[in-house]
Design an enzyme around this catalytic site. Structure first.
Site, PDB file in Angstrom:
ATOM      1  CB  THR A 121      22.197  -3.127 -28.172  1.00  0.00           C
ATOM      2  OG1 THR A 121      22.362  -2.261 -27.049  1.00  0.00           O
ATOM      3  CG2 THR A 121      20.930  -3.929 -27.944  1.00  0.00           C
ATOM      4  CG  ASP A 122      25.621  -1.496 -24.366  1.00  0.00           C
ATOM      5  OD1 ASP A 122      24.501  -1.209 -24.830  1.00  0.00           O
ATOM      6  OD2 ASP A 122      26.412  -0.639 -23.935  1.00  0.00           O
ATOM      7  CD  GLU A 123      19.859   0.064 -24.286  1.00  0.00           C
ATOM      8  OE1 GLU A 123      18.781  -0.214 -23.738  1.00  0.00           O
ATOM      9  OE2 GLU A 123      20.107   1.152 -24.813  1.00  0.00           O
ATOM     10  CE1 TYR A 145      16.898  -1.379 -29.720  1.00  0.00           C
ATOM     11  CE2 TYR A 145      18.088  -0.872 -27.697  1.00  0.00           C
ATOM     12  CZ  TYR A 145      18.091  -1.147 -29.057  1.00  0.00           C
ATOM     13  OH  TYR A 145      19.285  -1.191 -29.744  1.00  0.00           O
ATOM     14  CE  LYS A 149      19.086  -5.040 -31.656  1.00  0.00           C
ATOM     15  NZ  LYS A 149      19.094  -4.992 -33.152  1.00  0.00           N
TER      16      LYS A 149
HETATM   17  P1  NAD Z   1      18.249   3.724 -36.506  1.00  0.00           P
HETATM   18  O1  NAD Z   1      16.934   3.796 -35.821  1.00  0.00           O
HETATM   19  O2  NAD Z   1      18.971   4.991 -36.808  1.00  0.00           O
HETATM   20  O3  NAD Z   1      18.100   2.935 -37.896  1.00  0.00           O
HETATM   21  C1  NAD Z   1      17.276   1.818 -38.042  1.00  0.00           C
HETATM   22  C2  NAD Z   1      16.963   1.683 -39.521  1.00  0.00           C
HETATM   23  O4  NAD Z   1      16.167   0.503 -39.688  1.00  0.00           O
HETATM   24  C3  NAD Z   1      16.149   2.847 -40.091  1.00  0.00           C
HETATM   25  O5  NAD Z   1      16.715   3.284 -41.308  1.00  0.00           O
HETATM   26  C4  NAD Z   1      14.763   2.261 -40.329  1.00  0.00           C
HETATM   27  O6  NAD Z   1      14.083   2.844 -41.427  1.00  0.00           O
HETATM   28  C5  NAD Z   1      15.105   0.809 -40.579  1.00  0.00           C
HETATM   29  N1  NAD Z   1      13.988  -0.105 -40.270  1.00  0.00           N
HETATM   30  C6  NAD Z   1      13.210  -0.106 -39.157  1.00  0.00           C
HETATM   31  N2  NAD Z   1      12.285  -1.083 -39.260  1.00  0.00           N
HETATM   32  C7  NAD Z   1      12.496  -1.711 -40.455  1.00  0.00           C
HETATM   33  C8  NAD Z   1      11.874  -2.797 -41.100  1.00  0.00           C
HETATM   34  N3  NAD Z   1      10.836  -3.435 -40.557  1.00  0.00           N
HETATM   35  N4  NAD Z   1      12.357  -3.193 -42.302  1.00  0.00           N
HETATM   36  C9  NAD Z   1      13.400  -2.536 -42.873  1.00  0.00           C
HETATM   37  N5  NAD Z   1      14.015  -1.486 -42.308  1.00  0.00           N
HETATM   38  C10 NAD Z   1      13.573  -1.077 -41.103  1.00  0.00           C
HETATM   39  O7  NAD Z   1      19.124   2.761 -35.623  1.00  0.00           O
HETATM   40  P2  NAD Z   1      20.709   2.725 -35.395  1.00  0.00           P
HETATM   41  O8  NAD Z   1      21.038   3.542 -34.217  1.00  0.00           O
HETATM   42  O9  NAD Z   1      21.391   2.951 -36.679  1.00  0.00           O
HETATM   43  O10 NAD Z   1      20.875   1.206 -34.983  1.00  0.00           O
HETATM   44  C11 NAD Z   1      21.119   0.196 -35.957  1.00  0.00           C
HETATM   45  C12 NAD Z   1      21.227  -1.141 -35.260  1.00  0.00           C
HETATM   46  O11 NAD Z   1      22.269  -1.098 -34.286  1.00  0.00           O
HETATM   47  C13 NAD Z   1      19.953  -1.534 -34.503  1.00  0.00           C
HETATM   48  O12 NAD Z   1      19.753  -2.907 -34.678  1.00  0.00           O
HETATM   49  C14 NAD Z   1      20.285  -1.220 -33.052  1.00  0.00           C
HETATM   50  O13 NAD Z   1      19.584  -2.080 -32.187  1.00  0.00           O
HETATM   51  C15 NAD Z   1      21.763  -1.492 -33.032  1.00  0.00           C
HETATM   52  N6  NAD Z   1      22.526  -0.735 -32.010  1.00  0.00           N
HETATM   53  C16 NAD Z   1      22.470   0.639 -31.994  1.00  0.00           C
HETATM   54  C17 NAD Z   1      23.238   1.337 -31.061  1.00  0.00           C
HETATM   55  C18 NAD Z   1      23.259   2.844 -31.019  1.00  0.00           C
HETATM   56  O14 NAD Z   1      23.870   3.418 -30.112  1.00  0.00           O
HETATM   57  N7  NAD Z   1      22.650   3.542 -31.966  1.00  0.00           N
HETATM   58  C19 NAD Z   1      24.033   0.636 -30.132  1.00  0.00           C
HETATM   59  C20 NAD Z   1      24.062  -0.755 -30.201  1.00  0.00           C
HETATM   60  C21 NAD Z   1      23.314  -1.422 -31.152  1.00  0.00           C
END
Ligand code: NAD
Length: 311
Positions: A121-123, A145, A149
């Site tokens: 993530t950009d964060e 968080y 990451k």
């Molecule tokens: P989300 O919370 O919607 O999905 C996360 C998924 O991971 C869920 O389905 C959850 O059940 C699963 N999970 C959590 N812990 C687990 C574990 N121990 N074992 C197996 N599965 C597990 O998140 P998202 O928004 O889809 O983000 C996905 C990825 O992208 C993350 O790594 C997040 O850091 C990264 N990200 C998200 C954004 C955003 O804007 N949403 C931006 C940049 C990066």
């Protein structure tokens, strides 16, 4: 090609699984622990003999060793992903985001994987008031968080250096689109506006985020999977920056609700003022965003309003 997609029952992961099944002939295994944030319903309409779902935890080393062994590519989306929850308690974030990534990397170190894509993530860069972050900027996360990451990013890079794991890291800006958990800003605003409930906005609403439609992030991850250099990091942003207040007004317009629903609430502690990414490294691979914010928001609004009608 055999893909292992962790966290594929969450928001971005479930969009990515669909994207890959539609555009490649890959066999896809989705591994997801189905925490509060994941749902099998996000995958139910996928009807492909090339897809299998396994309910399981990325911290389960025995399971992960077997699954990584059977894969050519790992794409690690699995994470605890909500900043507010990490402020309330960071333990699950450390455990899954760092410990779980470590289990996957250890499994990968013993195999002949083609690529290990760590979705970040950009964060991790912290906030930036002017200009944009490049991949060479140092990491300076400011909430738990983001710190976990960043820890996972460092760990992944160290496994590339010391264990030759073919790591590529993507750092994307804020995603929005279908199947996002309603605790996140845009789905929350859409749902509340459509029910004529107040729209809580942190502080004075001036915090700036760079919003990317989830499909563009999926396309970018695919670009990096195919053409990204092993050992490197790729920023994924849209270039489209908006304050949270502007986003709230656009949602109100899109659902035809009244602007007096906006309610300013006490700011999040340590709330980063602005994130912004320099995309040039990714664009040099031929990717550019294809969705405008308005087009993406229209899709998101249709999706959430339809989900409400069907629920
Ligand atoms: P989300 O919370 O919607 O999905 C996360 C998924 O991971 C869920 O389905 C959850 O059940 C699963 N999970 C959590 N812990 C687990 C574990 N121990 N074992 C197996 N599965 C597990 O998140 P998202 O928004 O889809 O983000 C996905 C990825 O992208 C993350 O790594 C997040 O850091 C990264 N990200 C998200 C954004 C955003 O804007 N949403 C931006 C940049 C990066």
């Amino acid at each position: 090609m055999r893909l292992l997609v962790t966290g594929g029952a969450g928001f971005i992961g479930s969009n990515y699984v669909r994207h890959v099944l539609k555009r490649t002939d890959a066999d896809v295994t989705t591994l997801d622990a189905l925490t509060y944030a994941g749902s099998k319903a996000n995958l139910t309409d996928i009807d492909s003999p090339r897809h299998q779902f396994i309910e399981g935890d990325i911290r389960n080393r025995e399971l992960v060793n077997d699954l990584v062994d059977d894969a050519d590519i790992v794409v690690n989306f699995a994470a605890e992903s909500h900043v507010d929850r990490s402020i309330d308690g960071a333990d699950p974030f450390v455990s899954t985001n760092v410990g779980g990534t470590c289990a996957l990397l250890d499994a990968a170190a013993d195999t002949e994987l083609e690529r290990f894509i760590q979705v970040s993530t950009d964060e991790v860069y912290g906030e930036i008031l002017e200009e944009k972050f490049t991949e060479d900027d140092s990491l300076s996360p400011r909430n738990p968080y983001a710190a976990t990451k960043a820890g996972a990013d460092h760990l992944a890079q160290s496994y590339y250096t010391t264990h030759n794991v073919p790591v590529v890291i993507t750092r994307s800006s804020n995603n929005f689109g279908p199947r996002q958990h309603p605790e996140k800003l845009i789905p929350k605003l859409i749902q509340r506006a459509s029910e004529e409930k107040s729209l809580p906005i942190y502080g004075d609403g001036s915090n700036i985020r760079e919003w990317i439609y989830v499909e563009d992030n999926c396309r970018a991850i695919e670009t990096v999977r195919k053409d990204g250099n092993i050992g490197e990091v790729y920023n994924i942003g849209s270039g489209d920056e908006r304050t949270n207040l502007e986003v709230a007004h656009e949602v109100l317009d899109a659902v035809d609700a009244n602007a007096d629903l906006i309610e300013f609430v006490e700011d999040r502690p340590g709330h980063d003022q602005r994130y912004a990414l320099d995309n040039s490294k990714l664009e040099a691979l031929g990717w550019k965003p294809s969705w405008t914010f308005e087009e993406g928001l229209q899709q998101a609004v249709e999706y959430y309003l339809e989900s409400e009608t069907n629920s």
